[in-house]
Write a protein that holds these residues in place. Structure first.
Motif, PDB file in Angstrom:
ATOM      1  N   MET A 281       0.852  -1.190   0.000  1.00 50.60           N
ATOM      2  CA  MET A 281       0.000   0.000   0.000  1.00 50.60           C
ATOM      3  C   MET A 281       0.893   1.247   0.000  1.00 50.60           C
ATOM      4  SD  MET A 281      -3.067   0.838   2.667  1.00 50.60           S
ATOM      5  CE  MET A 281      -1.980   0.570   4.041  1.00 50.60           C
ATOM      6  N   ASN A 282       0.552   2.163  -0.841  1.00 52.55           N
ATOM      7  CA  ASN A 282       1.409   3.317  -1.014  1.00 52.55           C
ATOM      8  C   ASN A 282       0.597   4.602  -0.907  1.00 52.55           C
ATOM      9  OD1 ASN A 282       3.757   4.508  -1.388  1.00 52.55           O
ATOM     10  ND2 ASN A 282       4.083   3.871  -3.513  1.00 52.55           N
ATOM     11  N   ILE A 283       0.153   4.891   0.309  1.00 56.62           N
ATOM     12  CA  ILE A 283      -0.711   6.056   0.466  1.00 56.62           C
ATOM     13  C   ILE A 283      -0.005   7.097   1.312  1.00 56.62           C
ATOM     14  CG2 ILE A 283      -2.872   6.842   1.535  1.00 56.62           C
ATOM     15  CD1 ILE A 283      -3.956   4.042   0.520  1.00 56.62           C
ATOM     16  N   ASN A 284       0.065   8.283   0.798  1.00 54.78           N
ATOM     17  CA  ASN A 284       0.712   9.385   1.498  1.00 54.78           C
ATOM     18  C   ASN A 284      -0.014   9.658   2.821  1.00 54.78           C
ATOM     19  OD1 ASN A 284       1.642  11.834   2.372  1.00 54.78           O
ATOM     20  ND2 ASN A 284       1.785  12.709   0.303  1.00 54.78           N
ATOM     21  N   PRO A 285       0.708   9.545   3.965  1.00 53.08           N
ATOM     22  CA  PRO A 285       0.045   9.764   5.262  1.00 53.08           C
ATOM     23  C   PRO A 285      -0.595  11.148   5.367  1.00 53.08           C
ATOM     24  CG  PRO A 285       2.313   9.005   5.560  1.00 53.08           C
ATOM     25  CD  PRO A 285       2.120   9.207   4.094  1.00 53.08           C
ATOM     26  N   GLU A 286      -0.065  12.088   4.610  1.00 49.24           N
ATOM     27  CA  GLU A 286      -0.680  13.435   4.645  1.00 49.24           C
ATOM     28  C   GLU A 286      -2.094  13.418   4.090  1.00 49.24           C
ATOM     29  OE1 GLU A 286       1.675  16.531   2.930  1.00 49.24           O
ATOM     30  OE2 GLU A 286       3.379  16.039   4.227  1.00 49.24           O
ATOM     31  N   PHE A 287      -2.365  12.468   3.215  1.00 45.87           N
ATOM     32  CA  PHE A 287      -3.725  12.368   2.668  1.00 45.87           C
ATOM     33  C   PHE A 287      -4.690  11.806   3.697  1.00 45.87           C
ATOM     34  CE2 PHE A 287      -2.361  11.932  -2.077  1.00 45.87           C
ATOM     35  CZ  PHE A 287      -1.874  13.234  -2.014  1.00 45.87           C
TER      36      PHE A 287
ATOM     37  N   GLY B 279     -30.845   1.176   0.562  1.00 44.15           N
ATOM     38  CA  GLY B 279     -29.458   1.346   0.098  1.00 44.15           C
ATOM     39  C   GLY B 279     -28.406   1.211   1.185  1.00 44.15           C
ATOM     40  N   LYS B 280     -28.814   0.744   2.371  1.00 41.90           N
ATOM     41  CA  LYS B 280     -27.897   0.688   3.515  1.00 41.90           C
ATOM     42  C   LYS B 280     -26.713  -0.247   3.250  1.00 41.90           C
ATOM     43  CE  LYS B 280     -31.258  -0.697   6.209  1.00 41.90           C
ATOM     44  NZ  LYS B 280     -32.331  -0.792   5.176  1.00 41.90           N
ATOM     45  N   SER B 281     -27.027  -1.467   2.812  1.00 44.06           N
ATOM     46  CA  SER B 281     -25.936  -2.422   2.572  1.00 44.06           C
ATOM     47  C   SER B 281     -25.096  -1.995   1.366  1.00 44.06           C
ATOM     48  CB  SER B 281     -26.483  -3.839   2.363  1.00 44.06           C
ATOM     49  OG  SER B 281     -27.127  -4.273   3.541  1.00 44.06           O
ATOM     50  N   THR B 282     -25.748  -1.434   0.366  1.00 46.40           N
ATOM     51  CA  THR B 282     -25.002  -0.947  -0.804  1.00 46.40           C
ATOM     52  C   THR B 282     -24.018   0.148  -0.378  1.00 46.40           C
ATOM     53  OG1 THR B 282     -26.913  -1.437  -2.198  1.00 46.40           O
ATOM     54  CG2 THR B 282     -25.229  -0.005  -3.140  1.00 46.40           C
ATOM     55  N   MET B 283     -24.450   0.988   0.549  1.00 48.00           N
ATOM     56  CA  MET B 283     -23.555   2.028   1.062  1.00 48.00           C
ATOM     57  C   MET B 283     -22.306   1.393   1.687  1.00 48.00           C
ATOM     58  SD  MET B 283     -24.212   4.702   4.131  1.00 48.00           S
ATOM     59  CE  MET B 283     -23.695   3.546   5.359  1.00 48.00           C
ATOM     60  N   MET B 284     -22.520   0.337   2.486  1.00 47.49           N
ATOM     61  CA  MET B 284     -21.373  -0.349   3.099  1.00 47.49           C
ATOM     62  C   MET B 284     -20.503  -1.013   2.027  1.00 47.49           C
ATOM     63  SD  MET B 284     -22.591  -1.878   6.710  1.00 47.49           S
ATOM     64  CE  MET B 284     -22.991  -0.777   8.068  1.00 47.49           C
ATOM     65  N   ASP B 285     -21.150  -1.549   0.995  1.00 45.80           N
ATOM     66  CA  ASP B 285     -20.394  -2.175  -0.106  1.00 45.80           C
ATOM     67  C   ASP B 285     -19.491  -1.145  -0.802  1.00 45.80           C
ATOM     68  OD1 ASP B 285     -21.695  -4.551   0.389  1.00 45.80           O
ATOM     69  OD2 ASP B 285     -23.116  -4.357  -1.269  1.00 45.80           O
ATOM     70  N   VAL B 286     -19.984   0.071  -0.928  1.00 48.20           N
ATOM     71  CA  VAL B 286     -19.191   1.115  -1.594  1.00 48.20           C
ATOM     72  C   VAL B 286     -18.025   1.549  -0.702  1.00 48.20           C
ATOM     73  CG1 VAL B 286     -19.226   3.512  -2.411  1.00 48.20           C
ATOM     74  CG2 VAL B 286     -21.064   1.963  -3.055  1.00 48.20           C
ATOM     75  N   ILE B 287     -18.294   1.697   0.598  1.00 50.64           N
ATOM     76  CA  ILE B 287     -17.224   2.134   1.513  1.00 50.64           C
ATOM     77  C   ILE B 287     -16.101   1.098   1.554  1.00 50.64           C
ATOM     78  CG2 ILE B 287     -16.646   2.682   3.924  1.00 50.64           C
ATOM     79  CD1 ILE B 287     -19.599   3.658   4.235  1.00 50.64           C
ATOM     80  N   THR B 288     -16.466  -0.183   1.542  1.00 48.45           N
ATOM     81  CA  THR B 288     -15.456  -1.233   1.675  1.00 48.45           C
ATOM     82  C   THR B 288     -14.840  -1.653   0.343  1.00 48.45           C
ATOM     83  OG1 THR B 288     -17.221  -2.876   1.585  1.00 48.45           O
ATOM     84  CG2 THR B 288     -16.443  -2.243   3.777  1.00 48.45           C
ATOM     85  N   GLY B 289     -15.293  -1.056  -0.749  1.00 49.28           N
ATOM     86  CA  GLY B 289     -14.685  -1.341  -2.052  1.00 49.28           C
ATOM     87  C   GLY B 289     -15.258  -2.544  -2.771  1.00 49.28           C
TER      88      GLY B 289
ATOM     89  N   LEU C 239      -9.478   2.600  -4.669  1.00 51.00           N
ATOM     90  CA  LEU C 239      -8.683   1.523  -4.056  1.00 51.00           C
ATOM     91  C   LEU C 239      -9.446   0.197  -4.087  1.00 51.00           C
ATOM     92  CD1 LEU C 239      -7.514   3.515  -0.899  1.00 51.00           C
ATOM     93  CD2 LEU C 239      -6.303   3.241  -3.065  1.00 51.00           C
ATOM     94  N   ASP C 240      -8.692  -0.909  -4.008  1.00 44.20           N
ATOM     95  CA  ASP C 240      -9.374  -2.207  -3.968  1.00 44.20           C
ATOM     96  C   ASP C 240      -9.713  -2.576  -2.513  1.00 44.20           C
ATOM     97  OD1 ASP C 240      -6.979  -2.982  -2.884  1.00 44.20           O
ATOM     98  OD2 ASP C 240      -6.327  -4.162  -4.596  1.00 44.20           O
ATOM     99  N   ALA C 241     -10.565  -3.587  -2.368  1.00 43.21           N
ATOM    100  CA  ALA C 241     -11.089  -3.943  -1.043  1.00 43.21           C
ATOM    101  C   ALA C 241      -9.987  -4.289  -0.027  1.00 43.21           C
ATOM    102  CB  ALA C 241     -12.109  -5.073  -1.168  1.00 43.21           C
TER     103      ALA C 241
ATOM    104  N   GLU D 119      -6.994  -2.650   4.887  1.00 44.21           N
ATOM    105  CA  GLU D 119      -5.691  -2.378   5.495  1.00 44.21           C
ATOM    106  C   GLU D 119      -5.598  -0.941   6.039  1.00 44.21           C
ATOM    107  OE1 GLU D 119      -1.322  -2.798   3.830  1.00 44.21           O
ATOM    108  OE2 GLU D 119      -2.729  -4.128   2.792  1.00 44.21           O
ATOM    109  N   LEU D 120      -6.306  -0.040   5.386  1.00 43.87           N
ATOM    110  CA  LEU D 120      -6.325   1.354   5.856  1.00 43.87           C
ATOM    111  C   LEU D 120      -7.062   1.490   7.188  1.00 43.87           C
ATOM    112  CD1 LEU D 120      -7.196   3.609   2.791  1.00 43.87           C
ATOM    113  CD2 LEU D 120      -5.274   3.898   4.362  1.00 43.87           C
ATOM    114  N   GLY D 121      -7.873   0.494   7.532  1.00 44.07           N
ATOM    115  CA  GLY D 121      -8.546   0.542   8.831  1.00 44.07           C
ATOM    116  C   GLY D 121     -10.056   0.629   8.745  1.00 44.07           C
TER     117      GLY D 121
END
Ligand SMILES: Nc1ncnc2c1ncn2[C@@H]1O[C@H](COP(=O)(O)OP(=O)(O)OP(=O)(O)O)[C@@H](O)[C@H]1O
Ligand SMILES: [Mg+2]
Length: 258
Positions: free
Chosen positions: A1-7, A55-65, A85-87, A92-94
């Motif tokens: 994973m290569n995400i700038n901590p500033e982001f 749309g509750k579960s769909t919302m969770m599906d979108v957040i988790t990728g 990003l992928d799931a 891994e981001l938390g």
């Protein structure tokens, strides 16, 4: 994973940790999410309610990728767009999720289930024979206490009650140190005493995580005494305290046909 901590930025109480901005998801032209926008703060306990299909579960599906939106952004921290990003990276981001049906390892003890959930290396035997470090043991002990299973650590998960299995699964989620925990219908099928205990667990968890709970059980939602978002046809209908929502005209119209 290569995400700038500033982001990501500082993850502190009161800072926004998640922003859905104009998220639309269509299935064959039907909009399961329709320009959905909402924000969650760090260390917030947020309840999401809405009729079946809102749309509750769909919302969770979108957040988790799991599902990619047609349009809109899901910003984690300051500026990480989760839709890019992928799931596994999102996890891994938390960002952890608990599904409705418990998926504990039935033939392993409560302790072993927590141990397995903590390890990055999921190879079963490797995990069970690896020596735990003392901070890992502490974490398991704290978690056992929080989920009310201290006296059950040597019990096989398969013989736990439905409620205890749900708590164990919440515990397994905790072991992964998520910053945001998405919990879909945690109290379905629980006894009143189990429902109450689950409320205590989630409230406690919101002291150092953000917890987003989807539930149909209104008594339970009321007992959590936190901010509620009502979804309707893929968008936010209203947000506020439970009493604000109960007295709202739009909600009464949608729910009660008044
Ligand atoms: N993979 C899919 N393909 C087609 N339609 C889908 C898909 N996933 C969800 N939908 C539709 O999108 C809408 C929203 O579904 P979703 O599961 O998000 O609702 P929900 O609010 O979680 O409902 P419930 O309270 O019943 O769990 C529903 O009309 C559903 O039929
Ligand atoms: Mg659902």
């Amino acid at each position: 994973m290569n995400i700038n901590p500033e982001f990501i930025g500082a993850i502190d109480k009161g800072n926004r940790i998640l922003l859905l901005d104009g998220v639309t998801v269509s299935f064959d032209g039907f909009k399961a999410l329709n320009s959905l926008s909402l924000a969650i703060d760090y260390q917030e306990l947020r309840c999401i309610i809405g009729a079946n299909g809102a749309g509750k579960s769909t919302m969770m599906d979108v957040i988790t990728g799991k599902t990619k939106p047609d349009s809109g952004q899901v910003i984690f921290g300051k500026a990480v767009d989760l839709t890019e990003l992928d799931a596994p990276t999102i996890a891994e981001l938390g960002i952890g999720r608990k599904f409705q049906k418990p998926t504990v390892f039935a033939n392993n003890t409560v302790f072993e289930n927590l141990e397995l959930a903590m390890q990055d290396d999921k190879r079963f035997f490797k995990t069970l024979f690896a020596k735990l470090k003392s901070h890992q043991k502490d974490k398991i002990e704290q978690t056992l206490k929080l989920i009310g299973l201290k006296d059950f650590l040597s019990v096989e998960a398969g013989v736990l009650s439905h409620g205890q299995k749900q708590w164990l699964e919440i515990g397994m989620l905790i072991m992964q140190n998520p910053k945001i925990m998405l919990v879909d219908e945690p109290v379905a099928g629980m006894t009143p005493a189990e429902v109450e205990k689950t409320g205590e667990i989630l409230r406690e968890l919101s002291n150092d995580h953000s917890v987003v709970v989807v539930e149909h059980d209104m008594e339970f939602i009321r007992s959590l005494a936190s901010k509620v978002t009502v979804l309707h046809e893929g968008s936010v209908l209203i947000e506020g305290s439970m009493s604000t929502i109960q007295n709202d005209e739009k909600v009464r119209k949608v729910y009660l046909g008044e």
